[in-house]
Design an enzyme around this catalytic site. Structure first.
Site, mmCIF file in Angstrom:
data_model
loop_
_atom_site.group_PDB
_atom_site.id
_atom_site.type_symbol
_atom_site.label_atom_id
_atom_site.label_comp_id
_atom_site.label_asym_id
_atom_site.label_seq_id
_atom_site.Cartn_x
_atom_site.Cartn_y
_atom_site.Cartn_z
ATOM 1 N N GLY A 45 1.034 -1.142 0.060
ATOM 2 C CA GLY A 45 0.144 0.027 0.128
ATOM 3 C C GLY A 45 0.957 1.272 0.022
ATOM 4 O O GLY A 45 2.182 0.991 0.357
ATOM 5 N N GLN A 50 2.822 9.837 1.360
ATOM 6 C CA GLN A 50 4.043 9.299 1.551
ATOM 7 C C GLN A 50 5.167 9.519 0.279
ATOM 8 O O GLN A 50 6.153 9.025 0.293
ATOM 9 C CB GLN A 50 3.900 7.582 1.620
ATOM 10 C CG GLN A 50 3.291 7.096 2.750
ATOM 11 C CD GLN A 50 3.180 5.555 2.709
ATOM 12 O OE1 GLN A 50 2.318 5.094 2.269
ATOM 13 N NE2 GLN A 50 4.250 5.035 3.422
ATOM 14 N N CYS A 106 5.755 -0.158 7.585
ATOM 15 C CA CYS A 106 5.523 1.099 6.939
ATOM 16 C C CYS A 106 6.845 1.517 6.172
ATOM 17 O O CYS A 106 7.833 1.576 6.696
ATOM 18 C CB CYS A 106 4.853 2.225 7.833
ATOM 19 S SG CYS A 106 4.476 3.910 6.728
ATOM 20 N N LEU A 107 6.483 2.047 4.757
ATOM 21 C CA LEU A 107 7.636 2.363 3.660
ATOM 22 C C LEU A 107 8.293 3.676 4.373
ATOM 23 O O LEU A 107 9.254 3.904 4.094
ATOM 24 C CB LEU A 107 7.001 2.562 2.474
ATOM 25 C CG LEU A 107 6.713 1.208 1.772
ATOM 26 C CD1 LEU A 107 6.219 1.654 0.309
ATOM 27 C CD2 LEU A 107 7.910 0.341 1.787
ATOM 28 N N HIS A 148 -4.829 1.222 7.222
ATOM 29 C CA HIS A 148 -3.163 1.725 7.462
ATOM 30 C C HIS A 148 -3.288 2.840 6.301
ATOM 31 O O HIS A 148 -2.730 3.885 6.855
ATOM 32 C CB HIS A 148 -2.326 0.746 7.099
ATOM 33 C CG HIS A 148 -0.803 0.822 7.252
ATOM 34 N ND1 HIS A 148 0.042 0.609 8.145
ATOM 35 C CD2 HIS A 148 -0.371 1.768 6.393
ATOM 36 C CE1 HIS A 148 1.167 1.223 8.065
ATOM 37 N NE2 HIS A 148 1.055 1.702 7.005
ATOM 38 N N GLU A 149 -3.706 2.677 5.120
ATOM 39 C CA GLU A 149 -3.556 3.903 4.142
ATOM 40 C C GLU A 149 -4.567 5.065 4.119
ATOM 41 O O GLU A 149 -4.038 6.084 3.943
ATOM 42 C CB GLU A 149 -3.461 3.204 2.631
ATOM 43 C CG GLU A 149 -2.580 2.212 2.391
ATOM 44 C CD GLU A 149 -0.841 2.236 2.523
ATOM 45 O OE1 GLU A 149 -0.809 3.710 2.515
ATOM 46 O OE2 GLU A 149 -0.243 1.639 2.854
ATOM 47 N N HIS A 152 -3.092 7.279 6.600
ATOM 48 C CA HIS A 152 -2.052 8.303 6.189
ATOM 49 C C HIS A 152 -2.741 9.633 5.761
ATOM 50 O O HIS A 152 -2.117 10.555 5.745
ATOM 51 C CB HIS A 152 -1.253 7.688 5.041
ATOM 52 C CG HIS A 152 -0.073 6.816 5.343
ATOM 53 N ND1 HIS A 152 0.945 7.137 5.955
ATOM 54 C CD2 HIS A 152 0.312 5.381 5.222
ATOM 55 C CE1 HIS A 152 2.022 6.522 6.580
ATOM 56 N NE2 HIS A 152 1.454 5.062 5.881
#
Length: 191
Positions: A45, A50, A106-107, A148-149, A152
């Site tokens: 994701g 991000q 998480c990236l 999760h996304e 963000h």
């Protein structure tokens, strides 16, 4: 085009993102670029903040959860079979079911993983890249990836869901990430 990932500590990750006005940007091209960026970083994701864009858009592809030579058919999660989507101007309408823990990463927060508890079902309203409107219910890993996304685009990180003790334990690692003291095999943009 592969964008660099914005790291923990950058203010764009803490802002509530703005809705996208139809026709204001090429959402199809941006979605393609976001998928390319996500795959280059081995993610499932990616939200626009991000990559430094404070807009309400995220992409997901949960199919990697069902890949792997040692994965038995019984272990595959049906919620992420063919689960590749783009969510524009999403709004979670309802979260329901028992909360269950799953180790998230998480990236934007490389090298840190922790159990996060989230409801098992999510009902979400969104637009796709053709500006078709959808209201759908997801469960299991698909719901978790969406939650999760979605966090963000609301300026929330998975670490915000952790206990105060766990947050204190991660304080130095998070500080190092914000200072660029982290090794990753994908592009990141440090200030």
């Amino acid at each position: 085009m592969i964008y660099p990932i914005i790291p923990y500590g950058d203010p764009v990750l803490r802002k509530e993102a703005e809705d996208i006005e139809k026709g204001s940007i090429d959402v199809k091209q941006l979605a393609e670029d976001m998928f390319e960026t996500m795959y280059a970083a081995s993610g499932v994701g990616l939200a626009a903040p991000q990559i430094g864009m404070s807009i309400r858009m995220f992409v997901v592809d949960g199919r990697p959860f069902n890949e792997g030579e040692d994965l038995d058919e019984r272990d595959k999660d049906p919620s992420v079979v063919d689960f590749k989507k783009v969510f524009i101007n999403a709004e979670i309408l309802e979260e329901d079911g028992d909360e269950w823990g799953f180790e998230e990463g998480c990236l934007s927060i490389p090298g840190i993983r922790a159990d996060v508890y989230r409801p098992e079902f999510v009902k979400i309203h969104y637009y796709d890249t053709d500006w078709n409107e959808h209201t759908e219910v997801y469960e299991g890993l698909a719901a978790r990836i969406i939650q999760h996304e979605y966090d963000h685009i609301d300026g929330i990180l998975f670490t915000d869901h952790l206990s105060p003790v766990k947050k204190r334990m991660l304080k130095n690692k998070l500080s190092d990430i914000s200072k660029g003291k982290v090794k990753v095999d994908y592009k990141m943009k440090f200030k």
